[in-house]
Design a protein around this motif. Structure first.
Motif, mmCIF file in Angstrom:
data_model
loop_
_atom_site.group_PDB
_atom_site.id
_atom_site.type_symbol
_atom_site.label_atom_id
_atom_site.label_comp_id
_atom_site.label_asym_id
_atom_site.label_seq_id
_atom_site.Cartn_x
_atom_site.Cartn_y
_atom_site.Cartn_z
ATOM 1 N N LEU A 74 0.846 -1.193 0.000
ATOM 2 C CA LEU A 74 0.000 0.000 0.000
ATOM 3 C C LEU A 74 0.880 1.241 0.000
ATOM 4 C CD1 LEU A 74 -2.800 -1.074 2.482
ATOM 5 C CD2 LEU A 74 -2.813 -1.150 -0.014
ATOM 6 N N GLU A 75 0.558 2.167 -0.859
ATOM 7 C CA GLU A 75 1.300 3.413 -0.996
ATOM 8 C C GLU A 75 0.853 4.426 0.052
ATOM 9 O OE1 GLU A 75 1.313 7.553 -2.353
ATOM 10 O OE2 GLU A 75 -0.439 6.258 -2.442
ATOM 11 N N SER A 76 -0.420 4.346 0.448
ATOM 12 C CA SER A 76 -0.960 5.228 1.485
ATOM 13 C C SER A 76 -2.184 4.571 2.103
ATOM 14 C CB SER A 76 -1.309 6.606 0.911
ATOM 15 O OG SER A 76 -2.190 6.496 -0.176
ATOM 16 N N VAL A 77 -2.474 4.964 3.336
ATOM 17 C CA VAL A 77 -3.635 4.448 4.069
ATOM 18 C C VAL A 77 -4.285 5.602 4.816
ATOM 19 C CG1 VAL A 77 -2.670 2.123 4.340
ATOM 20 C CG2 VAL A 77 -2.316 3.809 6.135
ATOM 21 N N THR A 78 -5.539 5.417 5.183
ATOM 22 C CA THR A 78 -6.232 6.449 5.952
ATOM 23 C C THR A 78 -5.781 6.423 7.412
ATOM 24 O OG1 THR A 78 -8.090 4.970 6.444
ATOM 25 C CG2 THR A 78 -8.286 6.360 4.468
ATOM 26 N N LEU A 79 -6.099 7.501 8.102
ATOM 27 C CA LEU A 79 -5.769 7.603 9.524
ATOM 28 C C LEU A 79 -6.433 6.481 10.320
ATOM 29 C CD1 LEU A 79 -6.183 11.471 9.864
ATOM 30 C CD2 LEU A 79 -4.025 10.176 9.792
ATOM 31 N N LYS A 80 -7.660 6.132 9.953
ATOM 32 C CA LYS A 80 -8.381 5.055 10.654
ATOM 33 C C LYS A 80 -7.683 3.714 10.440
ATOM 34 C CE LYS A 80 -11.856 3.946 13.236
ATOM 35 N NZ LYS A 80 -12.006 4.452 14.592
ATOM 36 N N CYS A 81 -7.110 3.487 9.264
ATOM 37 C CA CYS A 81 -6.325 2.272 9.026
ATOM 38 C C CYS A 81 -5.154 2.211 9.997
ATOM 39 C CB CYS A 81 -5.777 2.243 7.603
ATOM 40 S SG CYS A 81 -6.846 1.491 6.390
ATOM 41 N N GLU A 82 -4.451 3.314 10.121
ATOM 42 C CA GLU A 82 -3.292 3.351 11.012
ATOM 43 C C GLU A 82 -3.680 3.007 12.446
ATOM 44 O OE1 GLU A 82 -1.584 7.202 10.315
ATOM 45 O OE2 GLU A 82 -0.669 6.553 8.427
ATOM 46 N N GLU A 83 -4.853 3.468 12.879
ATOM 47 C CA GLU A 83 -5.338 3.135 14.225
ATOM 48 C C GLU A 83 -5.530 1.631 14.394
ATOM 49 O OE1 GLU A 83 -8.880 5.309 15.236
ATOM 50 O OE2 GLU A 83 -7.961 7.226 14.681
ATOM 51 N N LEU A 84 -5.834 0.937 13.305
ATOM 52 C CA LEU A 84 -6.065 -0.509 13.342
ATOM 53 C C LEU A 84 -4.786 -1.314 13.116
ATOM 54 C CD1 LEU A 84 -9.373 -0.678 11.278
ATOM 55 C CD2 LEU A 84 -9.127 -0.766 13.766
ATOM 56 N N GLY A 85 -3.656 -0.618 12.919
ATOM 57 C CA GLY A 85 -2.392 -1.312 12.682
ATOM 58 C C GLY A 85 -2.130 -1.621 11.221
ATOM 59 N N ILE A 86 -2.906 -1.018 10.340
ATOM 60 C CA ILE A 86 -2.705 -1.165 8.895
ATOM 61 C C ILE A 86 -1.855 0.017 8.458
ATOM 62 C CG2 ILE A 86 -3.843 -1.236 6.644
ATOM 63 C CD1 ILE A 86 -6.365 -2.266 8.261
ATOM 64 N N HIS A 87 -0.724 -0.263 7.823
ATOM 65 C CA HIS A 87 0.209 0.818 7.541
ATOM 66 C C HIS A 87 0.725 0.780 6.103
ATOM 67 C CE1 HIS A 87 3.349 -2.213 7.924
ATOM 68 N NE2 HIS A 87 2.688 -2.623 8.989
ATOM 69 N N LYS A 88 1.273 1.894 5.680
ATOM 70 C CA LYS A 88 1.912 2.023 4.378
ATOM 71 C C LYS A 88 2.970 0.931 4.246
ATOM 72 C CE LYS A 88 4.691 5.389 1.879
ATOM 73 N NZ LYS A 88 5.228 6.741 1.882
ATOM 74 N N LYS A 93 -3.405 -7.644 0.584
ATOM 75 C CA LYS A 93 -3.981 -8.853 1.182
ATOM 76 C C LYS A 93 -3.896 -8.801 2.709
ATOM 77 C CE LYS A 93 -2.293 -12.485 -0.623
ATOM 78 N NZ LYS A 93 -1.566 -13.701 -1.031
ATOM 79 N N ASP A 94 -2.733 -8.446 3.246
ATOM 80 C CA ASP A 94 -2.568 -8.371 4.700
ATOM 81 C C ASP A 94 -3.446 -7.279 5.305
ATOM 82 O OD1 ASP A 94 -0.781 -10.478 4.686
ATOM 83 O OD2 ASP A 94 0.999 -9.199 4.710
ATOM 84 N N ALA A 95 -3.585 -6.161 4.593
ATOM 85 C CA ALA A 95 -4.431 -5.078 5.080
ATOM 86 C C ALA A 95 -5.892 -5.528 5.156
ATOM 87 C CB ALA A 95 -4.296 -3.866 4.165
ATOM 88 N N LEU A 96 -6.364 -6.224 4.124
ATOM 89 C CA LEU A 96 -7.743 -6.706 4.131
ATOM 90 C C LEU A 96 -7.998 -7.679 5.271
ATOM 91 C CD1 LEU A 96 -8.209 -7.190 0.299
ATOM 92 C CD2 LEU A 96 -9.532 -5.613 1.745
ATOM 93 N N LEU A 97 -7.053 -8.583 5.512
ATOM 94 C CA LEU A 97 -7.220 -9.539 6.612
ATOM 95 C C LEU A 97 -7.276 -8.814 7.952
ATOM 96 C CD1 LEU A 97 -4.905 -12.386 5.316
ATOM 97 C CD2 LEU A 97 -7.396 -12.465 5.533
ATOM 98 N N LYS A 98 -6.479 -7.784 8.110
ATOM 99 C CA LYS A 98 -6.491 -7.005 9.349
ATOM 100 C C LYS A 98 -7.814 -6.258 9.489
ATOM 101 C CE LYS A 98 -2.728 -5.206 12.014
ATOM 102 N NZ LYS A 98 -2.640 -6.296 12.925
ATOM 103 N N MET A 99 -8.368 -5.780 8.371
ATOM 104 C CA MET A 99 -9.682 -5.134 8.401
ATOM 105 C C MET A 99 -10.737 -6.106 8.895
ATOM 106 S SD MET A 99 -9.756 -2.972 4.857
ATOM 107 C CE MET A 99 -8.398 -1.882 4.438
ATOM 108 N N LYS A 100 -10.693 -7.334 8.406
ATOM 109 C CA LYS A 100 -11.651 -8.362 8.831
ATOM 110 C C LYS A 100 -11.528 -8.644 10.319
ATOM 111 C CE LYS A 100 -14.165 -10.435 5.568
ATOM 112 N NZ LYS A 100 -15.520 -10.889 5.654
ATOM 113 N N GLN A 101 -10.293 -8.672 10.829
ATOM 114 C CA GLN A 101 -10.065 -8.944 12.242
ATOM 115 C C GLN A 101 -10.630 -7.827 13.127
ATOM 116 O OE1 GLN A 101 -5.828 -9.358 12.533
ATOM 117 N NE2 GLN A 101 -5.807 -11.385 11.610
ATOM 118 N N SER A 102 -10.739 -6.624 12.587
ATOM 119 C CA SER A 102 -11.201 -5.504 13.399
ATOM 120 C C SER A 102 -12.716 -5.463 13.533
ATOM 121 C CB SER A 102 -10.712 -4.182 12.786
ATOM 122 O OG SER A 102 -11.393 -3.902 11.586
ATOM 123 N N MET A 103 -13.421 -6.341 12.819
ATOM 124 C CA MET A 103 -14.890 -6.344 12.857
ATOM 125 C C MET A 103 -15.410 -6.835 14.195
ATOM 126 S SD MET A 103 -15.659 -7.698 8.987
ATOM 127 C CE MET A 103 -17.376 -7.937 9.264
#
Length: 103
Positions: A74-88, A93-103
């Protein structure tokens, strides 16, 4: 042409969307929590003008297929992504899995 299809990543379901446009493709992969997208995503707009919405989204550039979008850093992520541990630099694929875990 618009293509919408379910995809599975490590037993988790997502929806992949491709819109074929002249000289380019628009691509996104989404779940109930957030999404990743091709370079068309304006992360700055989401972080500044739409900050109150807390949008969870990441952007990968230079990708032409859903498979490339999933594997690209990922070239950039939103601030809310960063709060969830999703980073540039994290793969789509890893970002999507982390999004699912945050549900």
């Amino acid at each position: 042409m618009i293509d919408v299809q379910p995809i599975t990543i490590e037993k988790e379901m997502f929806i992949a969307i491709t819109v074929k446009l002249p000289k380019t493709n628009f691509m996104a992969v989404t779940c109930d929590t957030g999404y990743i997208m091709c370079g068309a995503l304006d992360v700055k707009l989401l972080n500044e003008k739409l900050k109150e919405r807390g949008i969870i989204a990441g952007r990968a550039v230079g990708v032409r297929t859903i498979e490339q979008l999933l594997e690209a850093p990922l070239e950039s992520v939103t601030l809310k992504c960063e709060e969830l541990g999703i980073h540039k630099g994290m793969t789509g694929k890893d970002a999507l899995l982390k999004m699912k875990q945050s549900m």
